[in-house]
Enzyme design. Structure first.
Site, short mmCIF file in Angstrom:
data_model
loop_
_atom_site.label_atom_id
_atom_site.label_comp_id
_atom_site.label_asym_id
_atom_site.label_seq_id
_atom_site.Cartn_x
_atom_site.Cartn_y
_atom_site.Cartn_z
CB SER A 1 -20.39 -13.03 10.02
OG SER A 1 -21.45 -12.84 11.09
CG ASN B 1 -29.23 -22.23 7.15
OD1 ASN B 1 -30.35 -22.50 6.73
ND2 ASN B 1 -28.69 -22.57 8.13
CD1 TRP B 2 -31.93 -19.22 1.64
CD2 TRP B 2 -33.93 -19.53 0.72
NE1 TRP B 2 -31.80 -19.04 0.17
CE2 TRP B 2 -33.06 -19.17 -0.45
CE3 TRP B 2 -35.29 -19.85 0.59
CZ2 TRP B 2 -33.74 -19.13 -1.75
CZ3 TRP B 2 -35.81 -19.86 -0.66
CH2 TRP B 2 -34.87 -19.61 -1.89
N GLY C 1 -25.68 -17.62 5.59
CA GLY C 1 -27.11 -17.30 6.40
C GLY C 1 -27.73 -15.81 5.66
N GLY D 1 -24.46 -14.42 12.55
CA GLY D 1 -25.13 -13.43 12.78
C GLY D 1 -24.80 -12.16 13.59
P1 13P Z 1 -25.01 -15.76 9.02
O1 13P Z 1 -24.39 -15.80 7.52
O2 13P Z 1 -26.37 -14.88 8.97
O3 13P Z 1 -24.03 -15.48 10.00
O4 13P Z 1 -25.63 -17.26 9.20
C1 13P Z 1 -24.49 -18.38 9.21
C2 13P Z 1 -25.16 -19.44 9.46
O5 13P Z 1 -25.68 -19.75 10.38
C3 13P Z 1 -25.49 -20.42 8.08
O6 13P Z 1 -25.66 -21.79 8.43
#
Ligand code: 13P
Length: 249
Positions: free
Chosen positions: A211, A11-12, A232, A176
């Site tokens: 994460s 998911n960019w 993400g 995140g």
């Molecule tokens: P992160 O991997 O940056 O925590 O984001 C996860 C996310 O929201 C994927 O959809």
């Protein structure tokens, strides 16, 4: 070995312009081709502005697909700024992420609204990746299981096509932040989601997001019941995404 075909979804979010986004798609394409045939699926969900050009980059590569990050519940109409599932499909997308917590929170998306989007996505031939997840507050109140149950029951349309559905368990507090539930807690929630889905629970792919990094991916994916990951920030760099995706094998 997982009973279901695993899937690694990138998911960019709102990152990637034409040059940088396509360079990333091309690099992942090369990695997939070098390791082909993959025993799992890889899906890139770039910003909508790159759906078509990224689809052209990956065209014909086995196991690699493009997805959207959201869609409207109507096929067309006076909805300024929105994109329909039919439009995503027209641009080559095969998947769409729906109900991401960033949309639930920042755009006030309700479960009922998400249910309409899933129906529209499936009608357009897309596989919907439904995100569910508890907040830190839910967790502290010990209500994570009931929150997820409600999200699933209310976000799935009455006529849901289970063959075009993936559930992504993404605890809001893990997105995140660099913090995560333990592999045991992730496994417990996946089991719970399967039980809420009933009979279809055994065949539906349930993935984890929040994460995910090359360092923790082996621990998460050591569990056969976890059918993949939704990544993400670590998906914005081809090598780190690949170092995660390859643990789906
Ligand atoms: P992160 O991997 O940056 O925590 O984001 C996860 C996310 O929201 C994927 O959809």
């Amino acid at each position: 070995m997982s009973k279901r075909r695993r899937i690694a979804v990138a998911n960019w979010k709102m990152y990637g312009k034409l040059t940088s986004g396509l360079a990333l798609a091309r690099r992942i394409c090369t990695l997939v081709e070098e390791n082909s045939p993959l025993s799992y699926d890889v899906v890139l969900c770039p910003p909508a502005t790159l759906t078509w050009s990224a689809s052209e980059v990956i065209d014909g590569v086995y196991s690699l697909s493009i997805g959207g990050q959201d869609c409207h519940y109507e096929s067309y109409g006076p909805y300024t700024g929105d994109i329909s599932a039919a439009m995503l499909s027209d641009l080559g997308a095969k998947f769409v992420i729906l109900g991401h917590s960033e949309r639930r929170i920042a755009h006030g998306e309700t479960n009922a609204f998400i249910a309409r989007k899933i129906e529209a996505a499936q009608f357009a031939g897309l596989t919907a990746i439904l995100c569910v997840g508890e907040t830190a507050e839910d967790l502290n109140k010990d209500s994570a299981l009931s929150v997820i149950t409600t999200q699933l029951k209310e976000s799935l349309p009455a006529k849901v096509r289970m063959s075009q559905l993936i559930i992504a368990y993404e605890p809001v507090w893990a997105i995140g932040t660099g913090i995560q539930p333990s592999p045991e807690d992730i496994a417990k929630m996946h089991k719970h989601i399967r039980s809420v889905l009933g009979e279809s629970g055994e065949t539906t792919r349930i993935i984890y997001g929040g994460s995910v990094t090359p360092a923790n991916a082996p621990l998460i994916l050591a569990n056969d019941d976890i059918d993949g990951v939704l990544v993400g920030s670590a998906s914005l760099e081809a090598e780190s995404f690949w170092a995660i995706a390859e643990h789906c094998a």
